[in-house]
Design a protein around this motif. Structure first.
Motif, PDB file in Angstrom:
ATOM      1  N   CYS A  94      -4.980   0.524  -0.334  1.00  0.00           N
ATOM      2  CA  CYS A  94      -6.328   0.503   0.232  1.00  0.00           C
ATOM      3  C   CYS A  94      -7.233   1.408  -0.603  1.00  0.00           C
ATOM      4  CB  CYS A  94      -6.289   0.974   1.683  1.00  0.00           C
ATOM      5  SG  CYS A  94      -7.896   0.918   2.504  1.00  0.00           S
ATOM      6  N   GLN A 109     -13.834  -1.097   1.467  1.00  0.00           N
ATOM      7  CA  GLN A 109     -12.502  -0.942   0.900  1.00  0.00           C
ATOM      8  C   GLN A 109     -11.919  -2.304   0.555  1.00  0.00           C
ATOM      9  OE1 GLN A 109     -10.993   1.079   4.406  1.00  0.00           O
ATOM     10  NE2 GLN A 109     -10.882   3.026   3.303  1.00  0.00           N
ATOM     11  N   CYS A 111      -8.276  -4.459  -1.159  1.00  0.00           N
ATOM     12  CA  CYS A 111      -6.834  -4.384  -1.375  1.00  0.00           C
ATOM     13  C   CYS A 111      -6.528  -4.430  -2.866  1.00  0.00           C
ATOM     14  CB  CYS A 111      -6.135  -5.546  -0.661  1.00  0.00           C
ATOM     15  SG  CYS A 111      -4.339  -5.577  -0.939  1.00  0.00           S
ATOM     16  N   TRP A 118     -10.452  -5.229   2.281  1.00  0.00           N
ATOM     17  CA  TRP A 118      -9.320  -4.762   3.072  1.00  0.00           C
ATOM     18  C   TRP A 118      -9.427  -5.223   4.514  1.00  0.00           C
ATOM     19  CZ3 TRP A 118      -4.817  -2.535   1.691  1.00  0.00           C
ATOM     20  CH2 TRP A 118      -4.010  -2.041   2.716  1.00  0.00           C
ATOM     21  N   ALA A 122      -6.492   0.985   7.647  1.00  0.00           N
ATOM     22  CA  ALA A 122      -6.415   1.586   6.322  1.00  0.00           C
ATOM     23  C   ALA A 122      -5.242   2.567   6.273  1.00  0.00           C
ATOM     24  CB  ALA A 122      -7.716   2.307   5.992  1.00  0.00           C
ATOM     25  N   CYS A 128      -2.164  -5.672   2.778  1.00  0.00           N
ATOM     26  CA  CYS A 128      -3.264  -5.572   3.743  1.00  0.00           C
ATOM     27  C   CYS A 128      -3.050  -6.599   4.856  1.00  0.00           C
ATOM     28  CB  CYS A 128      -4.604  -5.795   3.047  1.00  0.00           C
ATOM     29  SG  CYS A 128      -4.864  -7.493   2.451  1.00  0.00           S
ATOM     30  N   CYS A 133      -1.247 -11.986   1.463  1.00  0.00           N
ATOM     31  CA  CYS A 133      -1.409 -10.880   0.519  1.00  0.00           C
ATOM     32  C   CYS A 133      -0.091 -10.625  -0.207  1.00  0.00           C
ATOM     33  CB  CYS A 133      -1.854  -9.604   1.244  1.00  0.00           C
ATOM     34  SG  CYS A 133      -1.954  -8.160   0.165  1.00  0.00           S
TER      35      CYS A 133
END
Length: 224
Positions: A94, A109, A111, A118, A122, A128, A133
């Motif tokens: 993150c 933020q 990934c 993100w 976090a 994420c 992902c």
């Protein structure tokens, strides 16, 4: 050139461009001295630039900067603004983009793994909140085919390996010995057991099977 060898602008551009395409940002003279030994003297970039056109200079400067940064820094392009961000905590996926955070007036933020904004809590996680992902490099390691090293007792191993020091993905062409040099961190290691050449070869030799390491499931983090 400063090494004493003559080169035309066209030849220099072609040679240096081929080095850039191989991920090398330092330029070495390819001429032979005494007919057998390569000169291999590094040409300063300021010297190379003199023989480039304005557009070539801009292209070379951008490529050299990116390759040098990739070698010395852990960088990714922010998926929102496109600016390059350096990851301070190498164990945390993150990452906060300071530019987007300032522009959007809220914390932004993304990934480090899938390069999307993100999602989820976090913190230190394997991925994420996006269901798909995955680390694309880990995916390549999982899906690559096996290949044979015909000069090393015809042994079979995964066709792609991550450098055990910096994590760069590398392929062996199947010829010659089992050792491979990483073009980023310059580690020379055994493509079979993934140990440094200095550890493996004195015991087993460059053309002898040692042990075949399992298919890698994670990318080593380069602790520079």
């Amino acid at each position: 050139m400063s090494c004493g060898h003559a080169v035309t602008p066209k030849s220099l551009t072609g040679w240096c461009r081929s080095l850039l395409d191989q991920g090398q940002y330092k330029f070495y003279c390819p001429a032979f001295k005494d007919g057998t030994e390569k000169c291999n003297v590094e040409w300063p970039f300021s010297e190379v630039k003199r023989l480039l056109s304005d557009s070539e200079q801009a292209h070379f400067e951008e490529k050299v900067s990116l390759l040098a940064a990739a070698e010395h820094c852990d960088l990714r392009s922010c998926p929102s603004c496109g600016s390059y961000v350096e990851r301070e905590d190498l164990s945390n996926l993150c990452v906060r983009c300071t530019i987007c955070t300032s522009v959007k007036n809220k914390t932004y933020q993304f990934c480090w793994q899938c390069l999307r904004e993100w999602r989820g809590a976090a913190g230190h996680a394997l991925r994420c909140g996006h269901e798909d992902c995955v680390n694309p490099d880990v995916d390549k390691l999982a899906k690559c085919t096996d290949m044979r090293l015909s000069y090393v007792e015809n042994v079979e191993c995964p066709a792609i390996r991550a450098c055990p020091t910096c994590g760069l993905l590398l392929e062996h062409n199947g010829f010659a010995c089992k050792n491979l040099m990483c073009k980023r961190c310059k580690l020379e290691f055994c493509f079979l057991c993934l140990k440094p050449k200095s550890v493996c070869n004195p015991i087993h030799g460059p053309y002898t099977v040692c042990s075949v390491a399992l298919r890698q499931t994670e990318i080593p983090v380069w602790k520079r």
